[in-house]
Scaffold this motif. Structure first.
Motif, PDB file in Angstrom:
ATOM      1  N   ALA A  23       0.814  -1.207   0.000  1.00  0.00           N
ATOM      2  CA  ALA A  23       0.000   0.000   0.000  1.00  0.00           C
ATOM      3  C   ALA A  23       0.852   1.265   0.000  1.00  0.00           C
ATOM      4  CB  ALA A  23      -0.922   0.002   1.209  1.00  0.00           C
ATOM      5  N   TRP A  24       2.074   1.196   0.523  1.00  0.00           N
ATOM      6  CA  TRP A  24       2.908   2.377   0.645  1.00  0.00           C
ATOM      7  C   TRP A  24       3.905   2.510  -0.485  1.00  0.00           C
ATOM      8  CZ3 TRP A  24       3.518   5.388   5.463  1.00  0.00           C
ATOM      9  CH2 TRP A  24       2.435   5.204   6.315  1.00  0.00           C
ATOM     10  N   GLY A  25       3.928   1.563  -1.402  1.00  0.00           N
ATOM     11  CA  GLY A  25       4.884   1.606  -2.500  1.00  0.00           C
ATOM     12  C   GLY A  25       4.602   2.762  -3.443  1.00  0.00           C
ATOM     13  N   ALA A  26       5.644   3.324  -3.988  1.00  0.00           N
ATOM     14  CA  ALA A  26       5.508   4.430  -4.930  1.00  0.00           C
ATOM     15  C   ALA A  26       5.114   3.900  -6.293  1.00  0.00           C
ATOM     16  CB  ALA A  26       6.821   5.194  -5.020  1.00  0.00           C
ATOM     17  N   VAL A  45       1.538  15.071 -22.087  1.00  0.00           N
ATOM     18  CA  VAL A  45       1.888  13.854 -21.374  1.00  0.00           C
ATOM     19  C   VAL A  45       1.678  14.152 -19.891  1.00  0.00           C
ATOM     20  CG1 VAL A  45       3.711  12.196 -20.847  1.00  0.00           C
ATOM     21  CG2 VAL A  45       3.622  13.265 -23.114  1.00  0.00           C
ATOM     22  N   SER A  46       0.934  13.288 -19.198  1.00  0.00           N
ATOM     23  CA  SER A  46       0.684  13.468 -17.766  1.00  0.00           C
ATOM     24  C   SER A  46       1.302  12.318 -16.994  1.00  0.00           C
ATOM     25  CB  SER A  46      -0.821  13.513 -17.483  1.00  0.00           C
ATOM     26  OG  SER A  46      -1.404  14.615 -18.119  1.00  0.00           O
ATOM     27  N   LEU A  47       1.953  12.658 -15.900  1.00  0.00           N
ATOM     28  CA  LEU A  47       2.528  11.666 -15.000  1.00  0.00           C
ATOM     29  C   LEU A  47       1.773  11.739 -13.679  1.00  0.00           C
ATOM     30  CD1 LEU A  47       6.320  12.365 -15.638  1.00  0.00           C
ATOM     31  CD2 LEU A  47       4.955  10.468 -16.540  1.00  0.00           C
ATOM     32  N   SER A  48       1.124  10.640 -13.285  1.00  0.00           N
ATOM     33  CA  SER A  48       0.449  10.549 -11.987  1.00  0.00           C
ATOM     34  C   SER A  48       1.422   9.898 -11.015  1.00  0.00           C
ATOM     35  CB  SER A  48      -0.819   9.713 -12.096  1.00  0.00           C
ATOM     36  OG  SER A  48      -1.734  10.345 -12.957  1.00  0.00           O
ATOM     37  N   ILE A  49       1.655  10.572  -9.899  1.00  0.00           N
ATOM     38  CA  ILE A  49       2.676  10.141  -8.939  1.00  0.00           C
ATOM     39  C   ILE A  49       2.006   9.847  -7.605  1.00  0.00           C
ATOM     40  CG2 ILE A  49       4.778  10.849  -7.748  1.00  0.00           C
ATOM     41  CD1 ILE A  49       4.670  12.940 -10.392  1.00  0.00           C
ATOM     42  N   GLU A  50       2.281   8.667  -7.069  1.00  0.00           N
ATOM     43  CA  GLU A  50       1.749   8.282  -5.765  1.00  0.00           C
ATOM     44  C   GLU A  50       2.883   7.766  -4.891  1.00  0.00           C
ATOM     45  OE1 GLU A  50      -1.533   5.562  -5.937  1.00  0.00           O
ATOM     46  OE2 GLU A  50      -2.395   6.584  -7.669  1.00  0.00           O
ATOM     47  N   GLY A  51       2.933   8.246  -3.665  1.00  0.00           N
ATOM     48  CA  GLY A  51       3.855   7.694  -2.683  1.00  0.00           C
ATOM     49  C   GLY A  51       5.280   8.222  -2.743  1.00  0.00           C
ATOM     50  N   ALA A  87      12.362  17.126 -10.754  1.00  0.00           N
ATOM     51  CA  ALA A  87      12.552  16.924  -9.317  1.00  0.00           C
ATOM     52  C   ALA A  87      11.169  16.972  -8.676  1.00  0.00           C
ATOM     53  CB  ALA A  87      13.443  18.011  -8.743  1.00  0.00           C
ATOM     54  N   LEU A  88      10.903  16.022  -7.786  1.00  0.00           N
ATOM     55  CA  LEU A  88       9.592  15.911  -7.145  1.00  0.00           C
ATOM     56  C   LEU A  88       9.679  16.279  -5.674  1.00  0.00           C
ATOM     57  CD1 LEU A  88       8.583  12.391  -8.534  1.00  0.00           C
ATOM     58  CD2 LEU A  88       8.078  14.620  -9.534  1.00  0.00           C
ATOM     59  N   ILE A  89       8.793  17.186  -5.265  1.00  0.00           N
ATOM     60  CA  ILE A  89       8.636  17.520  -3.856  1.00  0.00           C
ATOM     61  C   ILE A  89       7.132  17.580  -3.599  1.00  0.00           C
ATOM     62  CG2 ILE A  89       9.090  19.184  -2.023  1.00  0.00           C
ATOM     63  CD1 ILE A  89      11.508  20.138  -3.638  1.00  0.00           C
ATOM     64  N   ASN A  90       6.587  16.475  -3.103  1.00  0.00           N
ATOM     65  CA  ASN A  90       5.154  16.350  -2.802  1.00  0.00           C
ATOM     66  C   ASN A  90       4.247  16.544  -4.018  1.00  0.00           C
ATOM     67  OD1 ASN A  90       5.428  15.795   0.009  1.00  0.00           O
ATOM     68  ND2 ASN A  90       5.859  17.968   0.347  1.00  0.00           N
ATOM     69  N   GLU A  91       4.702  16.217  -5.214  1.00  0.00           N
ATOM     70  CA  GLU A  91       3.845  16.327  -6.395  1.00  0.00           C
ATOM     71  C   GLU A  91       3.016  15.060  -6.567  1.00  0.00           C
ATOM     72  OE1 GLU A  91       6.125  19.768  -7.156  1.00  0.00           O
ATOM     73  OE2 GLU A  91       6.966  17.810  -6.844  1.00  0.00           O
ATOM     74  N   THR A  92       1.811  15.228  -7.091  1.00  0.00           N
ATOM     75  CA  THR A  92       0.978  14.078  -7.432  1.00  0.00           C
ATOM     76  C   THR A  92       0.680  14.041  -8.931  1.00  0.00           C
ATOM     77  OG1 THR A  92      -1.043  15.318  -6.932  1.00  0.00           O
ATOM     78  CG2 THR A  92      -0.103  13.966  -5.155  1.00  0.00           C
ATOM     79  N   LEU A  93       0.931  15.149  -9.632  1.00  0.00           N
ATOM     80  CA  LEU A  93       0.681  15.198 -11.072  1.00  0.00           C
ATOM     81  C   LEU A  93       1.664  16.161 -11.738  1.00  0.00           C
ATOM     82  CD1 LEU A  93      -1.224  14.394 -13.474  1.00  0.00           C
ATOM     83  CD2 LEU A  93      -2.476  16.489 -12.971  1.00  0.00           C
ATOM     84  N   ILE A  94       2.283  15.694 -12.809  1.00  0.00           N
ATOM     85  CA  ILE A  94       3.133  16.552 -13.640  1.00  0.00           C
ATOM     86  C   ILE A  94       2.605  16.422 -15.064  1.00  0.00           C
ATOM     87  CG2 ILE A  94       5.426  16.852 -14.667  1.00  0.00           C
ATOM     88  CD1 ILE A  94       6.613  15.895 -12.057  1.00  0.00           C
ATOM     89  N   THR A  95       2.410  17.559 -15.708  1.00  0.00           N
ATOM     90  CA  THR A  95       1.976  17.567 -17.098  1.00  0.00           C
ATOM     91  C   THR A  95       3.022  18.321 -17.902  1.00  0.00           C
ATOM     92  OG1 THR A  95      -0.330  17.557 -16.414  1.00  0.00           O
ATOM     93  CG2 THR A  95       0.113  18.207 -18.676  1.00  0.00           C
TER      94      THR A  95
END
Length: 172
Positions: A23-26, A45-51, A87-95
């Protein structure tokens, strides 16, 4: 038939250990606005990011396709040749946007790194074909690498280090 109490306890312990890890895996998934852009067309292009709290993503575009911009903060991206690092800092979506060549097909591939979770992985490839026409990949002289490129994780590490240094340096 019911298992003995020690068997049930072992199963419960294993379940409690495995479920949180899953459940906690990215995860990072990619979505295209179109897989068959027209010649010269710009598509999303959209990137959905979880974890992933702190980490990065490197996307590699097919030959001929070019990075055309993003709303992601400019100090947290680096685009070079066919690679784009975020670079990701608490992102959930990058377009981000990509411009298609006049012809050509290929795959967008990607990798991600979770620095706090100490994990990394690949993003499944997304296939593109201008006007739906498949072409063979050609190595033109300008596409052949003249020197060994740095590994993508080194690029991500450098970007995150710059961001952290800039934030800590400004807090004095």
């Amino acid at each position: 038939m019911r298992g003995s109490p020690p068997d049930r306890l072992i199963c419960l312990i294993l379940l409690l250990m495995l479920v949180p890890a899953a459940a906690w895996g990215a995860t990072v998934t990619r979505t295209l606005s179109t897989a068959e852009p027209g010649a010269g067309e710009v598509f999303e292009v959209s990137l959905s990011i979880e974890g992933i709290t702190l980490g990065g993503v490197v996307e590699t575009l097919p030959p001929g396709y070019t990075f055309a911009g993003t709303d992601h903060p400019a100090d947290r991206i680096l685009a070079r040749d066919r690679q784009v690092a975020f670079a990701l800092i608490n992102e959930t979506l990058i377009t981000y946007k990509v411009r298609a060549p006049s012809s050509g097909s290929g795959d967008i591939t990607g990798i991600w790194e979770d620095f706090l979770g100490e994990s990394n992985g690949t993003i499944p490839a997304s296939h593109l074909a201008v006007d739906g026409i498949e072409t063979e990949e050609e190595n033109t002289p300008q596409e052949r690498p003249t020197q060994e490129a740095a590994p993508p994780f080194a690029l991500l590490t450098a970007i995150v280090a710059l961001i952290i240094a800039r934030r800590w340096g400004g807090q004095r």
